[in-house]
Design a protein around this motif. Sequence first.
Motif, mmCIF file in Angstrom:
data_model
loop_
_atom_site.group_PDB
_atom_site.id
_atom_site.type_symbol
_atom_site.label_atom_id
_atom_site.label_comp_id
_atom_site.label_asym_id
_atom_site.label_seq_id
_atom_site.Cartn_x
_atom_site.Cartn_y
_atom_site.Cartn_z
ATOM 1 N N UNK A 18 0.823 -1.215 0.000
ATOM 2 C CA UNK A 18 0.000 0.000 0.000
ATOM 3 C C UNK A 18 0.855 1.262 0.000
ATOM 4 N N UNK A 19 2.007 1.211 0.649
ATOM 5 C CA UNK A 19 2.867 2.404 0.807
ATOM 6 C C UNK A 19 4.172 2.286 0.012
ATOM 7 N N UNK A 25 10.470 6.190 -2.318
ATOM 8 C CA UNK A 25 10.970 7.567 -2.314
ATOM 9 C C UNK A 25 11.923 7.795 -1.133
ATOM 10 N N UNK A 26 11.540 7.304 0.059
ATOM 11 C CA UNK A 26 12.399 7.446 1.246
ATOM 12 C C UNK A 26 13.726 6.724 1.030
ATOM 13 N N UNK A 102 6.344 7.458 9.447
ATOM 14 C CA UNK A 102 5.327 7.098 8.449
ATOM 15 C C UNK A 102 4.320 6.116 9.029
ATOM 16 N N UNK A 103 4.820 5.056 9.668
ATOM 17 C CA UNK A 103 3.928 4.045 10.259
ATOM 18 C C UNK A 103 3.092 4.657 11.383
ATOM 19 N N UNK A 104 3.722 5.476 12.207
ATOM 20 C CA UNK A 104 3.021 6.097 13.343
ATOM 21 C C UNK A 104 1.869 6.978 12.873
ATOM 22 N N UNK A 105 2.127 7.784 11.838
ATOM 23 C CA UNK A 105 1.092 8.679 11.311
ATOM 24 C C UNK A 105 -0.069 7.875 10.733
ATOM 25 N N UNK A 106 0.258 6.836 9.956
ATOM 26 C CA UNK A 106 -0.793 6.030 9.322
ATOM 27 C C UNK A 106 -1.561 5.193 10.339
#
Length: 247
Positions: A18-19, A25-26, A102-106
């Motif tokens: 999904x990401x 990009x990272x 990224x994981x924390x935000x999602x």
Amino acid sequence: MTITVSELYHDTCYFFCKQIRIIFFISMFVTFINMLINMLIKPDVYIASIIENNEFLHSRSLLELIENMDLEEKNALLKYSFFKIIELLISKTVLLGSIIILISILSENKKKSIISSICSLFSFLPSLFMLNFLTTFMIQIGFMLLIIPGILLSITLSLSPIIFSFKEHGLIDSIRLSMHISWKHIKIIGSGILFWMLSKFFLTILLGHIYFINTNILFLILNITMNILFSILIIYLFRFYMIFLRS
């Protein structure tokens, strides 16, 4: 709640697919940071010739190679090694911090602006760098003693940045808790770490035997792929810790 490798594998693949664009990009961004730092810390001509000719591999021992150097060459090697370690720590910290944020935000289901996400990352990086320095130092000591202690330390310390990201524990407590949880679930954590180590090994061997592609392009491909593999490992470990907290 029972934690299984198959469940973690499925969750990791789902999140990665999904990401994948953001993770790619990272990974590219961190690779370009590596390339930039490499341009700034070009080794001495003699050290560069040793690296290019793989004299570290062909010599009987590293100590013997160093003993044959004069004082100036030893200082050049020490300086280059120091900057190389800093480069590896910086790239690892940026990649680790970016994927964790990224994981924390999602996982929180909150929409954050790019600026606020970057601010969160930069406020997290200094302390994460210190944690990476401590864990990397411990792991390298383990590998210097024997291979097995190094692998065991890699497994038991792997959760420390994930635990630290929840901001409930300090540096030392995160390391201590990581060792306790990872040892208790060594089969689950160990399978992820060993898969990552073996993937790195075989990928390096594979790309090292490709001679028809430019060295710089190979360096780019290798670094991006390594960063993606490390990102997958972070997702796997983060998902494990989230399930562990709920159980």
